[in-house]
Enzyme design. Structure first.
Site, PDB file in Angstrom:
ATOM      1  N   GLN A   1       0.802  -1.218   0.000  1.00  0.00           N
ATOM      2  CA  GLN A   1       0.000   0.000   0.000  1.00  0.00           C
ATOM      3  C   GLN A   1       0.837   1.272   0.000  1.00  0.00           C
ATOM      4  O   GLN A   1       0.296   2.377  -0.118  1.00  0.00           O
ATOM      5  CB  GLN A   1      -0.962   0.011   1.184  1.00  0.00           C
ATOM      6  CG  GLN A   1      -0.327   0.179   2.552  1.00  0.00           C
ATOM      7  CD  GLN A   1      -1.355   0.057   3.669  1.00  0.00           C
ATOM      8  OE1 GLN A   1      -2.182  -0.846   3.673  1.00  0.00           O
ATOM      9  NE2 GLN A   1      -1.320   0.982   4.611  1.00  0.00           N
TER      10      GLN A   1
ATOM     11  N   GLU B   1       0.246   3.570  -3.075  1.00  0.00           N
ATOM     12  CA  GLU B   1      -0.908   4.459  -2.975  1.00  0.00           C
ATOM     13  C   GLU B   1      -0.667   5.591  -1.978  1.00  0.00           C
ATOM     14  O   GLU B   1      -1.019   6.748  -2.238  1.00  0.00           O
ATOM     15  CB  GLU B   1      -2.135   3.654  -2.559  1.00  0.00           C
ATOM     16  CG  GLU B   1      -2.583   2.633  -3.594  1.00  0.00           C
ATOM     17  CD  GLU B   1      -3.552   1.624  -3.024  1.00  0.00           C
ATOM     18  OE1 GLU B   1      -4.731   1.968  -2.878  1.00  0.00           O
ATOM     19  OE2 GLU B   1      -3.132   0.490  -2.736  1.00  0.00           O
ATOM     20  N   GLU B   2      -0.087   5.243  -0.840  1.00  0.00           N
ATOM     21  CA  GLU B   2       0.152   6.256   0.192  1.00  0.00           C
ATOM     22  C   GLU B   2       1.037   7.381  -0.335  1.00  0.00           C
ATOM     23  O   GLU B   2       0.770   8.567  -0.103  1.00  0.00           O
ATOM     24  CB  GLU B   2       0.805   5.598   1.403  1.00  0.00           C
ATOM     25  CG  GLU B   2       1.182   6.582   2.507  1.00  0.00           C
ATOM     26  CD  GLU B   2       1.850   5.899   3.693  1.00  0.00           C
ATOM     27  OE1 GLU B   2       2.625   6.575   4.401  1.00  0.00           O
ATOM     28  OE2 GLU B   2       1.614   4.689   3.904  1.00  0.00           O
ATOM     29  N   ARG B   3       2.076   7.023  -1.052  1.00  0.00           N
ATOM     30  CA  ARG B   3       3.021   8.036  -1.528  1.00  0.00           C
ATOM     31  C   ARG B   3       2.443   8.855  -2.667  1.00  0.00           C
ATOM     32  O   ARG B   3       2.660  10.070  -2.730  1.00  0.00           O
ATOM     33  CB  ARG B   3       4.335   7.353  -1.920  1.00  0.00           C
ATOM     34  CG  ARG B   3       5.086   6.869  -0.692  1.00  0.00           C
ATOM     35  CD  ARG B   3       6.170   5.847  -0.973  1.00  0.00           C
ATOM     36  NE  ARG B   3       6.780   5.420   0.292  1.00  0.00           N
ATOM     37  CZ  ARG B   3       7.552   4.354   0.446  1.00  0.00           C
ATOM     38  NH1 ARG B   3       7.810   3.583  -0.605  1.00  0.00           N
ATOM     39  NH2 ARG B   3       8.055   4.047   1.621  1.00  0.00           N
TER      40      ARG B   3
END
Length: 427
Positions: free
Chosen positions: A283, A286-288
């Site tokens: 994940q 997506e977080e970055r």
């Protein structure tokens, strides 16, 4: 659950799931002009449709009515009312745009999350968007992908609807970017895990109802001995040690949390035991990308407000903006922002087609952190003494944006990842 209360956005051009967005989508589709909040460049149209712009317009209205009028107060108090704001966002479907429909989400692709993040950059501080991002793209993605139906019903559904606030328990005092070195343990005893240890820099920590906790569940290799666990924050033995006093992101509460023989049902493990590290790494793409998207809009705003101010402010009887070093520098900074936006949208387009964009996401995260620092410093300088006060956005951005190069993987970690994909790391 009355789904019509929450579903307000359309899954396709012809099928509206959101009541309030049907008119917006039709207006955008039929208009000959670019939507008012769309950038002048056409790059957005590589990944955005009229539905994306309708979603962004709806979010902007919530920000203008429910959030920005109170930001200064929440910054001074060091906390914003997460349950109230998340409920408003949940009612509008904003907390689960790419989550499964059966658990309250809209079932859309990740480009809609990027659109949400970009629009949240209109909030006049960094702390509140960060707190929202933790809820949508840090604490819940693994649960949505790998969690059991029971866990999704108990934790994911109310998080998407805004009835529960989530936090992510990964970082520790001795383990920030180096996730593999966490020390918190969850020891299996019958049908329960007994958890001991602590977490640091926990966004939403003082207000959260549950934590997505990463803990060591065996003594095996560090990349295969960790599990993600849904941990209710009201269990006996969960102690909020303190709310951390930070340099920036002040309206977002950040906690130090300790666990003293906390008992959690074994069924609260997300997916398979021992797969927590892998789930967490998955994940990070997506977080970055979410963090980059959120930064872009704020950088646009800071540049524009600096242009407006330097056009009015005079030095030696001439507007500051008229000095070549100033307007040339602002042109350079805007160019860098547009280049970063293109990288973000390219990575997003590839990601939603199923490609591994770890390298591109790491590049974008690295560039976002460094550009934010450079842009904040340069623009603040042109505000003069006013820029050294808490009265203007540029000073708040200067403080808040410093976290981008630290949180979610430090610059040096991003460089290591990029080098790995370039095959330039020493063997």
């Amino acid at each position: 659950m009355n789904s019509s209360k929450y579903i307000v956005f359309s899954l396709t051009v012809h099928e509206c799931l959101f009541r309030g967005f049907r008119t917006l989508s039709q207006n955008v589709s039929s208009s000959k002009h670019t939507p008012s909040n769309a950038p002048e460049t056409t790059v957005d149209h590589l990944i955005y449709t009229p539905e994306h712009f309708a979603l962004k317009e709806s979010i902007k209205k919530i920000i203008d009515q429910e959030i920005n009028p109170h930001v200064d107060q929440w910054e001074a108090e060091g906390k914003f009312p997460a349950h109230r704001i998340f409920k408003i966002l949940g009612n509008a479907g904003i907390l689960g745009v790419n989550k499964p429909v059966e658990y309250g989400g809209l079932g859309l692709d990740f480009s809609y999350s990027v659109a949400v993040s970009e629009e949240l950059g209109n909030i006049r501080c960094g702390g509140i968007p960060m707190a929202i991002g933790v809820q949508t793209d840090m604490a819940t993605p693994a649960l949505a992908r790998f969690g059991s139906h029971e866990l999704k019903t108990e934790f994911l559904l109310p998080s998407i609807l805004g009835d529960k606030v989530a936090c992510l328990g990964v970082s520790e005092v001795g383990a920030g970017s180096d996730v593999s070195s966490i020390m918190t343990k969850a020891v299996r005893q019958g049908d329960e895990y007994v958890i001991n240890g602590g977490k640091m820099w926990t966004t939403n920590g003082t207000q959260a109802d549950w934590m997505c906790l990463l803990a060591n569940t065996s003594d095996g290799p560090p990349h295969r001995n960790k599990s993600l666990i849904c941990l209710p924050m009201d269990l006996p033995g969960v102690h909020i040690a303190r709310q951390i006093d930070k340099m920036g992101m002040r309206s977002s509460d950040t906690a130090e949390v300790f666990f003293d023989d906390v008992r959690v049902p074994s069924k609260n493990v997300i997916g398979k035991e021992g797969m927590g590290f892998t789930y967490q790494m998955l994940q990070f793409q997506e977080e970055r990308l979410w963090a980059v998207a959120n930064t872009l809009t704020t950088m646009d705003i800071v540049i524009q407000e600096t242009i407006d101010y330097t056009r009015q402010r005079k030095i030696f009887k001439m507007p500051v903006l008229h000095h070549q070093t100033v307007h040339f520098r602002l042109a350079e900074l805007q160019t860098e922002v547009e280049l970063l936006r293109s990288l973000l949208h390219r990575a997003t387009a590839l990601f939603i087609k199923g490609n591994d964009v770890t390298k591109l996401a790491s590049m974008a995260k690295l560039k976002a952190g460094r550009l934010a620092r450079e842009l904040g410093d340069s623009c603040l300088q042109y505000w003069g003494g006013m820029g050294f006060t808490n009265d203007v956005l540029v000073s708040r951005f200067y403080r808040d944006s410093r976290l981008i190069s630290i949180g979610g993987g430090a610059d040096e970690v991003m460089l290591g990842i990029i080098c790995k994909y370039m095959d330039t790391l020493p063997k």
